[in-house]
Write an enzyme that holds these catalytic residues in place. Structure first.
Site, mmCIF file in Angstrom:
data_model
loop_
_atom_site.group_PDB
_atom_site.id
_atom_site.type_symbol
_atom_site.label_atom_id
_atom_site.label_comp_id
_atom_site.label_asym_id
_atom_site.label_seq_id
_atom_site.Cartn_x
_atom_site.Cartn_y
_atom_site.Cartn_z
ATOM 1 N N ASP A 81 3.884 -10.154 36.845
ATOM 2 C CA ASP A 81 3.334 -11.109 35.777
ATOM 3 C C ASP A 81 4.116 -12.316 35.748
ATOM 4 O O ASP A 81 5.347 -12.619 35.937
ATOM 5 C CB ASP A 81 3.815 -10.058 34.329
ATOM 6 C CG ASP A 81 3.282 -10.796 33.339
ATOM 7 O OD1 ASP A 81 2.416 -11.323 33.202
ATOM 8 O OD2 ASP A 81 4.023 -10.590 32.230
ATOM 9 N N HIS A 82 3.136 -13.519 35.520
ATOM 10 C CA HIS A 82 3.719 -14.844 35.535
ATOM 11 C C HIS A 82 4.512 -15.095 36.880
ATOM 12 O O HIS A 82 5.653 -15.742 36.788
ATOM 13 C CB HIS A 82 4.472 -15.139 34.480
ATOM 14 C CG HIS A 82 3.365 -15.179 33.188
ATOM 15 N ND1 HIS A 82 2.671 -16.003 32.815
ATOM 16 C CD2 HIS A 82 3.497 -14.146 32.159
ATOM 17 C CE1 HIS A 82 2.051 -15.810 31.752
ATOM 18 N NE2 HIS A 82 2.450 -14.610 31.220
ATOM 19 N N HIS A 175 2.582 -16.204 23.089
ATOM 20 C CA HIS A 175 3.298 -15.004 23.670
ATOM 21 C C HIS A 175 4.296 -14.871 22.509
ATOM 22 O O HIS A 175 4.779 -15.593 21.770
ATOM 23 C CB HIS A 175 4.318 -15.538 25.050
ATOM 24 C CG HIS A 175 3.397 -15.471 26.119
ATOM 25 N ND1 HIS A 175 2.936 -16.552 26.474
ATOM 26 C CD2 HIS A 175 2.847 -14.340 26.988
ATOM 27 C CE1 HIS A 175 2.048 -16.304 27.877
ATOM 28 N NE2 HIS A 175 2.266 -15.056 27.990
ATOM 29 N N GLY A 176 4.864 -13.461 22.453
ATOM 30 C CA GLY A 176 5.828 -13.167 21.312
ATOM 31 C C GLY A 176 5.543 -13.148 19.766
ATOM 32 O O GLY A 176 4.266 -12.874 19.815
ATOM 33 N N HIS A 204 -3.489 -13.122 27.387
ATOM 34 C CA HIS A 204 -2.112 -12.757 27.377
ATOM 35 C C HIS A 204 -1.539 -12.937 25.759
ATOM 36 O O HIS A 204 -2.224 -13.456 24.869
ATOM 37 C CB HIS A 204 -1.356 -13.835 28.151
ATOM 38 C CG HIS A 204 -1.220 -13.657 29.595
ATOM 39 N ND1 HIS A 204 -0.216 -13.761 30.238
ATOM 40 C CD2 HIS A 204 -2.315 -13.557 30.533
ATOM 41 C CE1 HIS A 204 -0.684 -13.422 31.497
ATOM 42 N NE2 HIS A 204 -1.821 -13.300 31.755
ATOM 43 N N SER A 207 0.590 -9.232 21.891
ATOM 44 C CA SER A 207 1.298 -8.176 20.901
ATOM 45 C C SER A 207 1.111 -8.686 19.545
ATOM 46 O O SER A 207 1.170 -10.253 19.478
ATOM 47 C CB SER A 207 2.970 -8.662 21.057
ATOM 48 O OG SER A 207 3.230 -7.776 22.454
HETATM 49 O O1 G3H Z 1 2.408 -11.647 30.074
HETATM 50 C C1 G3H Z 1 3.065 -11.059 29.339
HETATM 51 C C2 G3H Z 1 2.276 -11.112 27.955
HETATM 52 O O2 G3H Z 1 1.277 -12.053 27.864
HETATM 53 C C3 G3H Z 1 2.759 -10.432 26.901
HETATM 54 O O3 G3H Z 1 2.940 -11.157 25.847
HETATM 55 O O4 G3H Z 1 4.871 -10.369 24.705
HETATM 56 O O5 G3H Z 1 3.089 -11.306 23.510
HETATM 57 O O6 G3H Z 1 2.726 -9.266 24.464
HETATM 58 P P1 G3H Z 1 3.572 -10.558 24.615
HETATM 59 ZN ZN ZN Z 2 1.847 -13.689 29.502
#
Ligand code: G3H
Ligand code: ZN
Length: 283
Positions: A81-82, A175-176, A204, A207
């Site tokens: 990932d990334h 993210h987050g 992405h 969450s």
């Molecule tokens: O690459 C990981 C994700 O995009 C996770 O994002 O922590 O907001 O679920 P998140």
């Molecule tokens: Zn991500």
């Protein structure tokens, strides 16, 4: 079983669902994620970030992921990932990952294309899929640029010129934790999907995005959805309440069990909303 990301993405795109992709940093996270996928007979992507690799160590995290995948009763893709640089991508391609992400999204378009193309040439020799990112997904990546969202015509060009298998698009998620209300530009997802001829798109920062919004994004053409922070927070909440009730606890296993149960529950919710339940093509 450990499967290729290329195969998993192709089947998801053909059947109109999304692969749930969940990050792990240790054995407990992985066990919870795989248990959720097995209970729902769903294909799953387990993913490792650069931070997780720095924390747990490359070989150890790889051995955990490959070992869990090979023992799983459902198809499992091991994804980077990334991945921000060529060397980490190549290391993952060489040592067992079945999918990688070359995230050069902070570079200008042409440089992003050429970084992804380089990784794709190597990855495809081994049937490993490559995800790229175009646009600016907020949150941990910093403050939004002037025009952060992915443009359909750019996405089309990007797929054609880089040869990547899936593309993370900037359509409103971040993210987050979200500071304000979550807004997703569904029409943009539809327009990108049409422009790229139905190729797999990735969401992405999912969450804390309300479930009905995730479902709608999938209906518009998303075929992989990333979840991380929400599972970790659910796990931490379970740990906090266990410790509040058991302040003298010292056996980590007793604390980890409620954490794993909480993470499994969130993982199951996410798998269902991805419409991946019952889609394990190898059983
Ligand atoms: O690459 C990981 C994700 O995009 C996770 O994002 O922590 O907001 O679920 P998140
Ligand atoms: Zn991500």
């Amino acid at each position: 079983m450990l499967v290729s990301g290329i195969q998993a993405l192709r089947i998801a795109a053909e059947e109109g669902y999304a692969l749930p992709a969940i990050n792990y940093i240790n054995m407990e996270h992985l066990t919870a994620i795989i248990a959720a996928a097995e209970e729902l007979e769903a294909p799953i992507i387990i993913q490792t970030s650069q931070n997780a690799i720095d924390y747990a160590g490359f070989e150890y995290l790889r051995d955990l992921g490959v070992g869990a995948a090979e023992r799983a009763r459902v198809p499992v893709v091991l994804h980077l990932d990334h991945g921000k640089d060529l060397s980490l991508n190549v290391q993952c391609i060489r040592y067992g990952w079945t999918s990688v992400m070359m995230d050069a999204s902070l570079l200008p378009f042409e440089e992003n294309v050429s970084a992804v193309r380089e990784v794709t040439r190597a990855a495809h020799c081994l049937d490993i899929s490559v995800e790229a990112e175009l646009g600016f997904i907020g949150g941990k990546e910093g403050d939004a640029a002037n025009d952060p969202y992915t443009l359909p015509e750019d996405a089309k060009r990007f797929f054609e010129e880089s040869g990547c298998d899936s593309l993370a698009v900037a359509v409103g998620t971040q993210h987050g934790l979200y500071k304000g209300e979550v807004k997703i530009d569904y029409q943009r997802i539809r327009d990108i999907k049409a422009a790229v001829g139905g190729r797999p798109l990735v969401l992405h920062g999912t969450s804390f995005v309300p479930l009905e919004m995730v479902a709608q994004a999938i209906d518009c053409g998303i075929n992989k959805v990333n979840f991380d922070s929400e599972l970790k927070m659910a796990g931490m909440k379970a740990i906090r309440s266990y410790l509040a009730e058991n302040p003298d606890a010292y056996d980590l296993r007793k604390m980890n069990r409620p954490m794993m149960a909480a993470m499994k529950e969130v993982a199951m919710e996410k798998i269902r909303i991805c419409k991946a339940e019952g889609k394990a093509w190898l059983k």
